[in-house]
Design an enzyme around this catalytic site. Sequence first.
Site, short mmCIF file in Angstrom:
data_model
loop_
_atom_site.label_atom_id
_atom_site.label_comp_id
_atom_site.label_asym_id
_atom_site.label_seq_id
_atom_site.Cartn_x
_atom_site.Cartn_y
_atom_site.Cartn_z
N ASP A 1 -3.37 -6.30 8.13
CA ASP A 1 -3.91 -6.01 6.80
C ASP A 1 -5.42 -6.17 6.84
O ASP A 1 -5.91 -7.16 7.41
CB ASP A 1 -3.32 -7.01 5.79
CG ASP A 1 -3.08 -6.39 4.42
OD1 ASP A 1 -3.75 -5.39 4.11
OD2 ASP A 1 -2.25 -6.91 3.68
N HIS B 1 -11.58 -0.29 4.37
CA HIS B 1 -10.72 -1.33 3.78
C HIS B 1 -9.58 -1.76 4.70
O HIS B 1 -8.91 -2.74 4.42
CB HIS B 1 -10.19 -0.86 2.42
CG HIS B 1 -11.28 -0.79 1.39
ND1 HIS B 1 -11.56 -1.82 0.53
CD2 HIS B 1 -12.21 0.16 1.14
CE1 HIS B 1 -12.58 -1.50 -0.23
NE2 HIS B 1 -13.01 -0.29 0.12
P1 ADQ Z 1 -3.75 -2.75 -0.31
O1 ADQ Z 1 -3.06 -2.39 0.97
O2 ADQ Z 1 -3.25 -2.07 -1.51
O3 ADQ Z 1 -5.32 -2.58 -0.19
P2 ADQ Z 1 -4.08 -5.62 -1.22
O4 ADQ Z 1 -5.36 -6.14 -0.69
O5 ADQ Z 1 -3.02 -6.66 -1.18
O6 ADQ Z 1 -3.50 -4.37 -0.42
O7 ADQ Z 1 -4.33 -5.17 -2.70
C1 ADQ Z 1 -3.28 -4.79 -3.51
C2 ADQ Z 1 -3.65 -5.00 -4.98
O8 ADQ Z 1 -2.62 -4.40 -5.73
C3 ADQ Z 1 -3.70 -6.47 -5.37
O9 ADQ Z 1 -4.65 -6.62 -6.39
C4 ADQ Z 1 -2.29 -6.74 -5.88
O10 ADQ Z 1 -2.20 -7.73 -6.89
C5 ADQ Z 1 -1.90 -5.39 -6.46
N1 ADQ Z 1 -0.47 -5.17 -6.25
C6 ADQ Z 1 0.22 -5.14 -5.09
N2 ADQ Z 1 1.53 -4.94 -5.33
C7 ADQ Z 1 1.68 -4.86 -6.67
C8 ADQ Z 1 2.79 -4.70 -7.53
N3 ADQ Z 1 4.04 -4.59 -7.06
N4 ADQ Z 1 2.55 -4.66 -8.85
C9 ADQ Z 1 1.30 -4.80 -9.33
N5 ADQ Z 1 0.22 -4.97 -8.57
C10 ADQ Z 1 0.40 -5.01 -7.25
C11 ADQ Z 1 -6.25 -2.15 0.81
C12 ADQ Z 1 -6.10 -2.81 2.19
C13 ADQ Z 1 -6.17 -4.32 2.05
C14 ADQ Z 1 -7.47 -4.72 1.37
C15 ADQ Z 1 -7.68 -3.91 0.08
C16 ADQ Z 1 -9.06 -4.14 -0.49
O11 ADQ Z 1 -4.89 -2.42 2.83
O12 ADQ Z 1 -6.10 -4.95 3.33
O13 ADQ Z 1 -7.43 -6.11 1.04
O14 ADQ Z 1 -7.53 -2.52 0.30
O15 ADQ Z 1 -10.03 -3.91 0.47
#
Ligand code: ADQ
Length: 465
Positions: free
Chosen positions: A361, A153
């Site tokens: 990311d 990921h």
């Molecule tokens: P993350 O680093 O966690 O994931 P992201 O892809 O943005 O990053 O996913 C985060 C999820 O958590 C999103 O659904 C978002 O809405 C939710 N989220 C984030 N902050 C939040 C908050 N304060 N309150 C509630 N919900 C929140 C890892 C990798 C990413 C990759 C994903 C999936 O680092 O690059 O996109 O896995 O593969």
Amino acid sequence: MPRLVVVSNRVPLPSERGPRAGGLAVALADALRPGSLWFGWSGKRGNAQEASLQQGDGVSYATIDLSEAEHRGFYVHFANGVLWPLLHFRLGLMTFRSEDYAAYRAVNRRFAATLAPLLRPDDLIWVHDYHLIPLAEELRALGVSNRIGFFLHTPFVPPAIMQALPRANELLESLCAYDVTGFHTAGYQQAFLDCVREMLGVRPDADGRFLWQGRPAQAVVDPIGIDADGFRSCAEQAAHSIEARQLRESLAGRALGIGVDRLDYSKGLLSRFEAIGRLFAHYPEHRRRVSFLQIAARSREEQGDYQRLRRELDRIVGDTNGRYSEFDWVPLRYMTRAVRRTTLAGFFRIARLAIVTPLRDGMNLVAKEYVAAQDPEDPGVLILSRFAGAADQMTDALIVNPFDAEEVAAAIHRGLTMGLEERQQRWQALRDAVWNTTAKQYCTVFLSYLERSPWSEPRRLRAAS
Ligand code: ADQ
């Protein structure tokens, strides 16, 4: 149809689903047909050795606890203190200790030993993320001959960075024990293939296929997505929720710029806040006219780098608000906790602008969620880092270099002054990108690679010795 067995470090147990249904649980929802098994860590620390089982929505969940020492060595120190910074190009934050690496391998061995007896001969096994790189090798050493796929990921790094990791070759060899290894972008796939070519002497073909110790392996590209229809209808409804109404009222007609991230140094929050300060300094016409809301869910608080980041963020938020606030206007609202997905969806729909500026990311799902949540008649603008995997598909966002606060400030200005027609055109193109690579498609594509992977009789690998 073969049974799907998902393995990930943390398992989103039905008994403890909180305000944040994990991104992985949402992404895999379609693939987890009744009868599937999800295996991993319970999130608890303890000394129980055997797996504990529970059921939910027809899916079985099997979890193990980690001891204090395993949690520290495997999870805190090696996975999050070495692999995470390495894979996000932050070598200066990487602290390698051979005892943590030993703990990482030992926990993977324990995962394999606990999972192996639960497997059936035709199960498809899908392992997720950097915590579990050695798992296939450990399962093969126990004689498991099923097809095993791995999805990373995070980004992947080129050889010049990978070589800084002590024991990098061992981890690359472990990745080669999977039948299929998936990445979000062609760039990450290429970086992986460059590593195996240069560091292991492997010769991949144009489709990312190669032989490793007599066994075929393949590196594939499969960008993760969201349940776009589901998120859109959630946002439509949530726009009328009490929270959304209160947020709208508090804005008193001002535009809203939103950021939603885990509180992590990879997400670029410091330079984002610096850019917001520069916006008010260089484009004073926006003072009092826009408010920014940053929702940053605290994460990995046991780690010093995350504690230091939080203190620095507190300071820069204080400085910015001290400098620009008026008695009836605060430029930067900042909360360090998670909020419910439905609440987020409503906030995204209200926001005129989303600022998604990670320094690196893997993909970034927030960018996709923001686009899915928009009102097609009056869509907002997405500002997106060129170093998010999402930038490969979402080329109609305002793409920025997150290290350049001046450039990000100019993009925010541009977003705030963009006419309706351009906003609609850009949103249409972004919408196509989000709906073309949904969560469902992500699963279908990965599993079809795994089902089609050429399969040979298992051989005992190096780990057997
Ligand atoms: P993350 O680093 O966690 O994931 P992201 O892809 O943005 O990053 O996913 C985060 C999820 O958590 C999103 O659904 C978002 O809405 C939710 N989220 C984030 N902050 C939040 C908050 N304060 N309150 C509630 N919900 C929140 C890892 C990798 C990413 C990759 C994903 C999936 O680092 O690059 O996109 O896995 O593969």
